[in-house]
Design a protein around this motif. Structure first.
Motif, PDB file in Angstrom:
ATOM      1  N   TYR A   1     -11.236   4.389  -7.911  1.00 29.69           N
ATOM      2  CA  TYR A   1     -11.781   5.117  -9.054  1.00 29.69           C
ATOM      3  C   TYR A   1     -10.703   5.964  -9.727  1.00 29.69           C
ATOM      4  CZ  TYR A   1     -16.444   4.019  -7.178  1.00 29.69           C
ATOM      5  OH  TYR A   1     -17.567   3.379  -6.717  1.00 29.69           O
ATOM      6  N   LEU A   2      -9.918   6.677  -8.898  1.00 26.72           N
ATOM      7  CA  LEU A   2      -8.900   7.572  -9.443  1.00 26.72           C
ATOM      8  C   LEU A   2      -7.766   6.790 -10.089  1.00 26.72           C
ATOM      9  CD1 LEU A   2      -8.024  10.462  -9.881  1.00 26.72           C
ATOM     10  CD2 LEU A   2      -6.993  10.460  -7.602  1.00 26.72           C
ATOM     11  N   LYS A   3      -7.358   5.703  -9.459  1.00 25.52           N
ATOM     12  CA  LYS A   3      -6.280   4.883 -10.024  1.00 25.52           C
ATOM     13  C   LYS A   3      -6.687   4.337 -11.391  1.00 25.52           C
ATOM     14  CE  LYS A   3      -2.473   2.493 -10.210  1.00 25.52           C
ATOM     15  NZ  LYS A   3      -1.216   3.153 -10.614  1.00 25.52           N
ATOM     16  N   GLY A   4      -7.965   4.057 -11.556  1.00 26.77           N
ATOM     17  CA  GLY A   4      -8.447   3.499 -12.815  1.00 26.77           C
ATOM     18  C   GLY A   4      -8.348   4.448 -13.991  1.00 26.77           C
ATOM     19  N   VAL A   5      -8.371   5.761 -13.726  1.00 24.02           N
ATOM     20  CA  VAL A   5      -8.319   6.742 -14.822  1.00 24.02           C
ATOM     21  C   VAL A   5      -7.024   7.546 -14.813  1.00 24.02           C
ATOM     22  CG1 VAL A   5     -10.819   6.946 -14.911  1.00 24.02           C
ATOM     23  CG2 VAL A   5      -9.535   8.497 -13.433  1.00 24.02           C
ATOM     24  N   ALA A   6      -6.124   7.269 -13.856  1.00 28.60           N
ATOM     25  CA  ALA A   6      -4.878   8.037 -13.743  1.00 28.60           C
ATOM     26  C   ALA A   6      -3.852   7.549 -14.759  1.00 28.60           C
ATOM     27  CB  ALA A   6      -4.312   7.910 -12.329  1.00 28.60           C
ATOM     28  N   PRO A   7      -2.933   8.440 -15.179  1.00 23.43           N
ATOM     29  CA  PRO A   7      -1.835   8.013 -16.060  1.00 23.43           C
ATOM     30  C   PRO A   7      -0.952   6.967 -15.387  1.00 23.43           C
ATOM     31  CG  PRO A   7      -1.994  10.415 -15.928  1.00 23.43           C
ATOM     32  CD  PRO A   7      -2.892   9.867 -14.872  1.00 23.43           C
ATOM     33  N   ASP A   8      -0.162   6.274 -16.177  1.00 24.65           N
ATOM     34  CA  ASP A   8       0.711   5.219 -15.642  1.00 24.65           C
ATOM     35  C   ASP A   8       1.755   5.762 -14.669  1.00 24.65           C
ATOM     36  OD1 ASP A   8      -0.647   3.347 -17.140  1.00 24.65           O
ATOM     37  OD2 ASP A   8       0.754   3.438 -18.835  1.00 24.65           O
ATOM     38  N   SER A   9       2.065   7.063 -14.796  1.00 24.74           N
ATOM     39  CA  SER A   9       3.075   7.659 -13.911  1.00 24.74           C
ATOM     40  C   SER A   9       2.588   7.790 -12.471  1.00 24.74           C
ATOM     41  CB  SER A   9       3.476   9.039 -14.439  1.00 24.74           C
ATOM     42  OG  SER A   9       2.347   9.905 -14.497  1.00 24.74           O
ATOM     43  N   ILE A  10       1.268   7.713 -12.264  1.00 25.26           N
ATOM     44  CA  ILE A  10       0.701   7.820 -10.916  1.00 25.26           C
ATOM     45  C   ILE A  10       0.655   6.432 -10.292  1.00 25.26           C
ATOM     46  CG2 ILE A  10      -1.334   8.446  -9.562  1.00 25.26           C
ATOM     47  CD1 ILE A  10       0.154  10.815 -10.702  1.00 25.26           C
ATOM     48  N   THR A  11       1.378   6.258  -9.187  1.00 23.98           N
ATOM     49  CA  THR A  11       1.437   4.967  -8.507  1.00 23.98           C
ATOM     50  C   THR A  11       0.458   4.931  -7.330  1.00 23.98           C
ATOM     51  OG1 THR A  11       3.160   5.668  -6.953  1.00 23.98           O
ATOM     52  CG2 THR A  11       3.872   4.814  -9.107  1.00 23.98           C
ATOM     53  N   THR A  12       0.265   3.737  -6.819  1.00 22.24           N
ATOM     54  CA  THR A  12      -0.580   3.588  -5.634  1.00 22.24           C
ATOM     55  C   THR A  12       0.016   4.333  -4.446  1.00 22.24           C
ATOM     56  OG1 THR A  12      -1.301   1.411  -6.414  1.00 22.24           O
ATOM     57  CG2 THR A  12      -1.666   1.907  -4.094  1.00 22.24           C
ATOM     58  N   GLY A  13       1.343   4.376  -4.374  1.00 20.20           N
ATOM     59  CA  GLY A  13       2.013   5.125  -3.314  1.00 20.20           C
ATOM     60  C   GLY A  13       1.674   6.604  -3.350  1.00 20.20           C
ATOM     61  N   HIS A  14       1.607   7.186  -4.559  1.00 18.55           N
ATOM     62  CA  HIS A  14       1.194   8.589  -4.684  1.00 18.55           C
ATOM     63  C   HIS A  14      -0.193   8.799  -4.083  1.00 18.55           C
ATOM     64  CE1 HIS A  14       4.077   8.988  -8.320  1.00 18.55           C
ATOM     65  NE2 HIS A  14       4.615   9.590  -7.274  1.00 18.55           N
ATOM     66  N   LEU A  15      -1.108   7.883  -4.400  1.00 15.85           N
ATOM     67  CA  LEU A  15      -2.481   8.006  -3.907  1.00 15.85           C
ATOM     68  C   LEU A  15      -2.533   7.904  -2.391  1.00 15.85           C
ATOM     69  CD1 LEU A  15      -4.268   5.735  -6.542  1.00 15.85           C
ATOM     70  CD2 LEU A  15      -4.378   8.209  -6.419  1.00 15.85           C
ATOM     71  N   TYR A  16      -1.837   6.928  -1.813  1.00 17.19           N
ATOM     72  CA  TYR A  16      -1.878   6.708  -0.368  1.00 17.19           C
ATOM     73  C   TYR A  16      -1.248   7.883   0.383  1.00 17.19           C
ATOM     74  CZ  TYR A  16      -3.415   1.836  -0.929  1.00 17.19           C
ATOM     75  OH  TYR A  16      -4.135   0.706  -1.211  1.00 17.19           O
ATOM     76  N   ARG A  17      -0.091   8.354  -0.105  1.00 12.63           N
ATOM     77  CA  ARG A  17       0.565   9.476   0.580  1.00 12.63           C
ATOM     78  C   ARG A  17      -0.240  10.775   0.418  1.00 12.63           C
ATOM     79  NH1 ARG A  17       5.043   6.952  -1.800  1.00 12.63           N
ATOM     80  NH2 ARG A  17       5.067   8.481  -3.500  1.00 12.63           N
ATOM     81  N   GLY A  18      -0.831  10.956  -0.740  1.00  9.99           N
ATOM     82  CA  GLY A  18      -1.549  12.200  -0.996  1.00  9.99           C
ATOM     83  C   GLY A  18      -2.829  12.343  -0.209  1.00  9.99           C
ATOM     84  N   ILE A  19      -3.428  11.215   0.183  1.00  8.01           N
ATOM     85  CA  ILE A  19      -4.735  11.288   0.821  1.00  8.01           C
ATOM     86  C   ILE A  19      -4.652  11.509   2.324  1.00  8.01           C
ATOM     87  CG2 ILE A  19      -5.212   8.882   1.483  1.00  8.01           C
ATOM     88  CD1 ILE A  19      -7.479  11.297  -0.498  1.00  8.01           C
ATOM     89  N   ILE A  20      -3.479  11.263   2.930  1.00  7.55           N
ATOM     90  CA  ILE A  20      -3.345  11.343   4.383  1.00  7.55           C
ATOM     91  C   ILE A  20      -3.755  12.704   4.951  1.00  7.55           C
ATOM     92  CG2 ILE A  20      -1.679  11.296   6.287  1.00  7.55           C
ATOM     93  CD1 ILE A  20      -0.241   9.031   4.806  1.00  7.55           C
ATOM     94  N   PRO A  21      -3.281  13.850   4.408  1.00 11.33           N
ATOM     95  CA  PRO A  21      -3.688  15.140   4.983  1.00 11.33           C
ATOM     96  C   PRO A  21      -5.195  15.371   4.925  1.00 11.33           C
ATOM     97  CG  PRO A  21      -1.833  15.418   3.472  1.00 11.33           C
ATOM     98  CD  PRO A  21      -2.336  14.036   3.281  1.00 11.33           C
ATOM     99  N   PHE A  22      -5.851  14.857   3.899  1.00 10.68           N
ATOM    100  CA  PHE A  22      -7.289  15.077   3.753  1.00 10.68           C
ATOM    101  C   PHE A  22      -8.083  14.181   4.696  1.00 10.68           C
ATOM    102  CE2 PHE A  22      -5.322  16.491  -0.146  1.00 10.68           C
ATOM    103  CZ  PHE A  22      -5.926  17.717  -0.351  1.00 10.68           C
TER     104      PHE A  22
END
Length: 417
Positions: free
Chosen positions: A388-409
């Protein structure tokens, strides 16, 4: 052997990407025909009708309608903007605001997709503009958007209540404490990150805070918070005071959400049509999977799968808590690959009789399962919040950002579990 072959066939077809609902139903019909013969076509309609006549499930489309209608009202947008400025002085204040708004929307809608998309569109550009580290920004948005899976009213809890034969009202009441704990852990992580690495979460500019405080600040706050509060009060208040059942409260919530949208002057024929179409689509998806899962459960029990499972556990000398640990690990791993609805309708009917045989508290187990399922929205590669987030995120946001960012949560959610 037939029960094992049934599971293996289903698992392989799901991994190959076949639609879950039709895979469940198709595999069950093929195996069921060889087990029951033509009697299957007499037994299955009766079982499906018995499941679909469960009045608790009527709350699903009503809560979906309520969430989609609230999204269209614009209340969430104003709530997020006001909260971010209100928390401006706190380190990581914008991240904290996103988490708290996610919790408020969870208590108002319970729909992950609507919450993540709304906050992604509104807050992600603002967080990036203010210099937030992409991993922190995406992690906060994706995780806070999933709070609707544990904070009532939650569709997960409604489905769990139906499958495990537990009072939905009791589930709603029991889920409040772990939901609050999860919010506190997320908030503490955001603030701690901002303190340790201030560059990851810069503060709101002073001039923006000053502009917010000028004028009728009290009026802005009242208008921002009173409408969501009225919706939460109408739904949860009517359940906890015993005025309405969860199904009736869902109807109240749908009506109140429509009234709030009208107050915001957003209630048009086009909006109503769009809300009804989206509600029909989401509800149909849930119930067609439920029909397939009902067929699977009938065949699995028909071949003695539940009896065999209990015998295997007894022979393995697993204690009740060891079996619970195995189930939780299995659900967590399954969450990497399949949707929470499928996990509920495939796993829970199989393991619930074992928990009953162990005389374990099903209410407590259901809350543990709901917390576990909440993480399934965050775990790659198939975490729906990430999609869902990747679908509305700017092009500068990569899948790697999403995967790394979610680990602590994910780790925070695991701590709560």
């Amino acid at each position: 052997m037939i029960a094992l072959l049934l599971f293996i066939t289903l698992f392989i077809l799901l991994l190959l990407g076949f639609p879950v609902a039709f895979t469940l139903a198709g595999v069950s019909l093929i195996f069921g025909y060889f087990v029951f013969g033509t009697d299957l076509f007499y037994l299955l309609p009766l079982r499906i009708f018995g499941t679909m006549s469960n009045q608790i499930l009527l709350a699903v489309p009503l809560f979906v309608y309520m969430g989609v209608m609230l999204e269209k009202s614009g209340i969430a947008e104003r709530l997020l903007h006001t909260m971010s400025l209100l928390m401006g002085r706190i380190k990581g204040g914008l991240a904290v605001a996103v988490i708290l708004v996610g919790a408020m929307l969870a208590a108002s809608t319970g729909i992950v997709g609507a919450t993540v998309v709304t906050m992604g569109l509104l807050s992600l550009p603002a967080m990036l503009k203010r210099g937030y580290k992409p991993e922190l920004a995406t992690g906060v948005i994706a995780s806070s958007g999933t709070l609707g899976q544990i904070i009532p009213p939650s569709i997960v809890l409604i489905l769990l209540g139906s499958v495990m034969n537990i009072s939905v009202g009791d589930l709603f009441l029991a889920a409040i404490v772990p939901g609050v704990i999860l919010v506190i852990l997320y908030t503490a992580f955001a603030i701690g990150t901002a303190i340790v690495n201030p560059s990851y979460a810069p503060p709101v500019p002073p001039e923006e805070l000053q502009e917010f405080r000028e004028g009728k600040m009290l009026g802005k706050l009242i208008r921002t918070f009173i409408l969501p509060f009225l919706l939460v009060l109408a739904v949860l208040g009517s359940i906890f005071t015993g005025i309405a059942s969860p199904t009736e409260a869902a109807g109240v919530g749908a009506l109140v959400a429509t009234i709030l949208t009208a107050i915001e002057k957003k209630l048009t024929l086009q909006v109503v049509k769009g809300v009804m179409q989206e509600t029909t689509h989401l509800t149909s998806m849930v119930f067609i999977i439920l029909v397939g899962a009902t067929a699977f459960g009938l065949v699995f029990r028909g071949v003695g799968g539940d009896t065999i499972l209990i015998q295997l556990i007894e022979q393995a000398n697993l204690s009740p808590y060891s079996f619970l640990a195995v189930v939780m690990i299995g659900i967590f791993i399954a969450g990497f690959f399949i949707d929470f609805i499928e996990i509920i309708f495939i796993f829970l009917p199989v393991v619930t009789p074992v928990f009953v045989a162990y005389d374990m508290n099903l209410l407590w187990i259901a809350i543990l399962v709901s917390l576990n399922l909440q993480t399934s929205f965050l775990t790659p590669p198939f975490g729906f919040s990430l999609f869902y987030l990747k679908g509305v995120a700017p092009d500068s946001i990569t899948t790697g950002h999403l995967y790394r960012g979610i680990i602590p949560f994910i780790l925070n959610s695991s701590c709560t579990l």
